[in-house]
Design an enzyme around this catalytic site. Structure first.
Site, PDB file in Angstrom:
ATOM      1  N   HIS A  54      -7.106  -4.847  10.257  1.00  0.00           N
ATOM      2  CA  HIS A  54      -6.849  -4.525   8.847  1.00  0.00           C
ATOM      3  C   HIS A  54      -5.559  -5.179   8.358  1.00  0.00           C
ATOM      4  O   HIS A  54      -4.630  -5.408   9.125  1.00  0.00           O
ATOM      5  CB  HIS A  54      -6.885  -3.016   8.577  1.00  0.00           C
ATOM      6  N   ASN A  64      -7.470  -3.131  14.377  1.00  0.00           N
ATOM      7  CA  ASN A  64      -8.852  -3.484  14.037  1.00  0.00           C
ATOM      8  C   ASN A  64      -8.906  -4.662  13.060  1.00  0.00           C
ATOM      9  O   ASN A  64      -9.948  -4.954  12.486  1.00  0.00           O
ATOM     10  CB  ASN A  64      -9.577  -2.272  13.443  1.00  0.00           C
ATOM     11  N   GLU A 103      -9.718  -2.047   5.544  1.00  0.00           N
ATOM     12  CA  GLU A 103     -10.322  -1.809   6.861  1.00  0.00           C
ATOM     13  C   GLU A 103     -11.563  -2.689   7.033  1.00  0.00           C
ATOM     14  O   GLU A 103     -12.088  -3.214   6.050  1.00  0.00           O
ATOM     15  CB  GLU A 103     -10.739  -0.329   6.960  1.00  0.00           C
ATOM     16  N   ASP A 130       0.824  -1.215   0.000  1.00  0.00           N
ATOM     17  CA  ASP A 130       0.000   0.000   0.000  1.00  0.00           C
ATOM     18  C   ASP A 130       0.856   1.262   0.000  1.00  0.00           C
ATOM     19  O   ASP A 130       2.058   1.219   0.218  1.00  0.00           O
ATOM     20  CB  ASP A 130      -0.962  -0.008   1.205  1.00  0.00           C
TER      21      ASP A 130
HETATM   22  C1  F6R Z   1       1.621  -1.496   6.214  1.00  0.00           C
HETATM   23  C2  F6R Z   1       0.273  -2.006   6.317  1.00  0.00           C
HETATM   24  C3  F6R Z   1      -0.504  -2.024   7.580  1.00  0.00           C
HETATM   25  C4  F6R Z   1       0.315  -2.414   8.810  1.00  0.00           C
HETATM   26  C5  F6R Z   1      -0.541  -2.430  10.070  1.00  0.00           C
HETATM   27  C6  F6R Z   1       0.269  -2.741  11.309  1.00  0.00           C
HETATM   28  O1  F6R Z   1       2.101  -1.567   4.885  1.00  0.00           O
HETATM   29  O2  F6R Z   1      -0.222  -2.387   5.322  1.00  0.00           O
HETATM   30  O3  F6R Z   1      -1.580  -2.909   7.417  1.00  0.00           O
HETATM   31  O4  F6R Z   1       0.886  -3.683   8.591  1.00  0.00           O
HETATM   32  O5  F6R Z   1      -1.175  -1.196  10.235  1.00  0.00           O
HETATM   33  O6  F6R Z   1       1.155  -1.678  11.524  1.00  0.00           O
HETATM   34  P1  F6R Z   1       2.256  -1.725  12.662  1.00  0.00           P
HETATM   35  O7  F6R Z   1       3.261  -2.774  12.245  1.00  0.00           O
HETATM   36  O8  F6R Z   1       2.867  -0.353  12.648  1.00  0.00           O
HETATM   37  O9  F6R Z   1       1.573  -2.074  13.927  1.00  0.00           O
END
Ligand code: F6R
Length: 242
Positions: free
Chosen positions: A138, A136, A143, A67
């Site tokens: 995701h 959550n 989401e 992303d």
């Molecule tokens: C990042 C991504 C997000 C993260 C998720 C967890 O490219 O796609 O889905 O993997 O938000 O983020 P952290 O590792 O910062 O807790």
């Protein structure tokens, strides 16, 4: 599903780096699906260390990131392109032309997303997709919602994700409100999936995603249906999964 509880963040990172390293050693021209966020930083450090010690060769590797924020210049320190350069690409012998992040600078969402999806398909699909886990549930920027999104698409970030990401920006107003992300379908097409999560704050969602009901309200729960998933968590994140 392989579910591994490591003793701490260091062990989680090392075990996860070993999964990626073994795919790279088996298939030197593999396609890696990569993630940003705080969780995989240790794993990227381990891959860089392996490369410096001559154990890993990125010269034939291609990568596709999950992303990117829409409207953020790739040179912005909070762009996911910048993150990847800083944490991995600038430190290994990957060919810069083989590294791909959705083009957040392209305002034409339809064109940017369709081109990304097509490029992944033309590369033969992702061999191993690395994922972090949102609080959550995701994955990528998919989401909680009513229907699993299939392909790379434009998303409007939820308030909770904007809040969570604001820690990395000078002010919450600077956090982009939109992003391009691989869809849940894109992710599920990867041949192998590797999920990492650490810290007590992830304990509940780790339990719900991998041992709860499969529902688009917890996007990561769909991974229970993938034939080759490895989940590696530290002891805190795995504390509700005995
Ligand atoms: C990042 C991504 C997000 C993260 C998720 C967890 O490219 O796609 O889905 O993997 O938000 O983020 P952290 O590792 O910062 O807790």
């Amino acid at each position: 599903m392989k579910f591994i509880i490591a003793k701490d963040y260091e062990e989680m990172s090392r075990l996860a780096a070993d999964v990626i390293a073994s795919v790279m050693n088996e298939k030197p021209d593999c396609v890696l699906g990569l993630a940003t966020g705080t969780t995989p930083i240790g794993l990227y450090q381990d891959l860089v260390k392996d490369y410096e010690e001559g154990k890993l060769d990125f010269s034939q590797v291609t990568s596709y990131n999950l992303d990117e924020y829409r409207g953020l210049d790739p040179k912005h320190p909070q762009s996911y392109r910048y993150f990847m350069q800083d944490n991995l690409f600038d430190h290994v012998n990957i060919n810069p032309e083989n590294t791909h992040v959705p083009d957040g600078a392209n305002p034409d969402a339809e064109a940017a997303c369709a081109a990304y999806e097509q490029a992944i398909n033309e590369a033969g699909g992702v061999d191993v997709q690395l994922l972090g886990l949102g609080h959550n549930g995701h994955i990528g920027f998919n989401e909680p919602c009513d229907v699993f999104p299939k392909e790379t698409h434009l998303v409007k970030l939820t308030e909770s994700t904007i809040q969570a990401n604001s820690r990395l920006f000078d002010s919450i107003d600077e956090v982009p409100r939109e992003a391009y992300t691989m869809g849940v379908g894109t992710i599920m097409h990867a041949k192998k999936i590797l999920v990492v999560a650490n810290g007590a704050g992830k304990a509940q969602i780790v339990h719900d995603a991998f041992f709860g009901e499969v529902t688009p309200q917890v996007p990561a729960s769909v991974l229970q249906f993938h034939p080759d998933v490895t989940v590696i968590v530290d002891a805190e994140a795995g504390s509700l999964c005995k």
